[in-house]
Structure formats: C-alpha cells, structure tokens
Design a protein around this motif. Structure first.
Motif, PDB file in Angstrom:
ATOM      1  N   SER A  85       0.852  -1.193   0.000  1.00 37.60           N
ATOM      2  CA  SER A  85       0.000   0.000   0.000  1.00 37.60           C
ATOM      3  C   SER A  85       0.884   1.237   0.000  1.00 37.60           C
ATOM      4  N   HIS A  86       0.542   2.187  -0.846  1.00 34.88           N
ATOM      5  CA  HIS A  86       1.328   3.422  -0.922  1.00 34.88           C
ATOM      6  C   HIS A  86       0.654   4.527  -0.122  1.00 34.88           C
ATOM      7  N   TYR A  87       1.418   5.149   0.756  1.00 34.46           N
ATOM      8  CA  TYR A  87       0.964   6.312   1.511  1.00 34.46           C
ATOM      9  C   TYR A  87       2.021   7.396   1.366  1.00 34.46           C
ATOM     10  N   SER A  88       1.582   8.623   1.154  1.00 33.41           N
ATOM     11  CA  SER A  88       2.524   9.736   1.037  1.00 33.41           C
ATOM     12  C   SER A  88       3.062  10.084   2.423  1.00 33.41           C
ATOM     13  N   PRO A  89       4.222  10.734   2.472  1.00 35.65           N
ATOM     14  CA  PRO A  89       4.737  11.177   3.768  1.00 35.65           C
ATOM     15  C   PRO A  89       3.755  12.091   4.498  1.00 35.65           C
ATOM     16  N   THR A  90       3.010  12.892   3.760  1.00 29.92           N
ATOM     17  CA  THR A  90       2.006  13.762   4.378  1.00 29.92           C
ATOM     18  C   THR A  90       0.909  12.942   5.046  1.00 29.92           C
ATOM     19  N   THR A  91       0.470  11.892   4.381  1.00 25.64           N
ATOM     20  CA  THR A  91      -0.554  11.016   4.960  1.00 25.64           C
ATOM     21  C   THR A  91      -0.030  10.348   6.223  1.00 25.64           C
ATOM     22  N   ILE A  92       1.203   9.871   6.185  1.00 24.48           N
ATOM     23  CA  ILE A  92       1.809   9.259   7.372  1.00 24.48           C
ATOM     24  C   ILE A  92       1.844  10.270   8.514  1.00 24.48           C
ATOM     25  N   SER A  93       2.220  11.491   8.220  1.00 20.79           N
ATOM     26  CA  SER A  93       2.261  12.544   9.233  1.00 20.79           C
ATOM     27  C   SER A  93       0.878  12.805   9.812  1.00 20.79           C
ATOM     28  N   ASN A  94      -0.133  12.869   8.958  1.00 22.49           N
ATOM     29  CA  ASN A  94      -1.506  13.096   9.429  1.00 22.49           C
ATOM     30  C   ASN A  94      -1.994  11.944  10.296  1.00 22.49           C
ATOM     31  N   ILE A  95      -1.705  10.729   9.897  1.00 20.05           N
ATOM     32  CA  ILE A  95      -2.113   9.558  10.692  1.00 20.05           C
ATOM     33  C   ILE A  95      -1.418   9.598  12.050  1.00 20.05           C
ATOM     34  N   THR A  96      -0.125   9.895  12.048  1.00 14.74           N
ATOM     35  CA  THR A  96       0.634   9.960  13.295  1.00 14.74           C
ATOM     36  C   THR A  96       0.070  11.020  14.230  1.00 14.74           C
ATOM     37  N   ALA A  97      -0.245  12.180  13.691  1.00 12.21           N
ATOM     38  CA  ALA A  97      -0.803  13.263  14.508  1.00 12.21           C
ATOM     39  C   ALA A  97      -2.139  12.864  15.112  1.00 12.21           C
ATOM     40  N   THR A  98      -2.980  12.215  14.334  1.00  7.49           N
ATOM     41  CA  THR A  98      -4.294  11.778  14.826  1.00  7.49           C
ATOM     42  C   THR A  98      -4.144  10.746  15.930  1.00  7.49           C
ATOM     43  N   VAL A  99      -3.267   9.791  15.728  1.00 10.41           N
ATOM     44  CA  VAL A  99      -3.050   8.753  16.741  1.00 10.41           C
ATOM     45  C   VAL A  99      -2.479   9.369  18.022  1.00 10.41           C
ATOM     46  N   LEU A 100      -1.521  10.267  17.883  1.00 10.52           N
ATOM     47  CA  LEU A 100      -0.960  10.909  19.069  1.00 10.52           C
ATOM     48  C   LEU A 100      -2.006  11.712  19.835  1.00 10.52           C
TER      49      LEU A 100
END
Length: 42
Positions: free
Chosen positions: A21-36
């Motif tokens: 699955s491809h995720y952009s670095p921006t998407t990874i950052s958004n997911i990380t922020a939401t989880v945190l």
C-alpha cells in the motif's frame, strides 16, 4: 516506527514494501498526529 526515529518517508517506504500500500509522507504525518492526539486524550 515514527517514534523510534524513522522519518515519514521511511515509514511510507516500509509500509509499501511490507503491505504493497502506498501512503505519502504527508498522509503518514496526518495519521501519526491523529493517533498521538487520541493517545493524549486517553
């Protein structure tokens, strides 16, 4: 992974290599922020 020092691009590449699955670095950052945010509220 992010917390252990991997950058968002590294995490995106890892996910793509493991799961295809491809995720952009921006998407990874958004997911990380939401989880945190969820962790801090918990």
């Amino acid at each position: 992974m992010y917390k252990s020092g991997m950058g968002t691009r590294d995490v995106a590449r890892f996910i793509e290599s493991m799961f295809g699955s491809h995720y952009s670095p921006t998407t990874i950052s958004n997911i990380t922020a939401t989880v945190l945010d969820d962790i801090h509220q918990w």
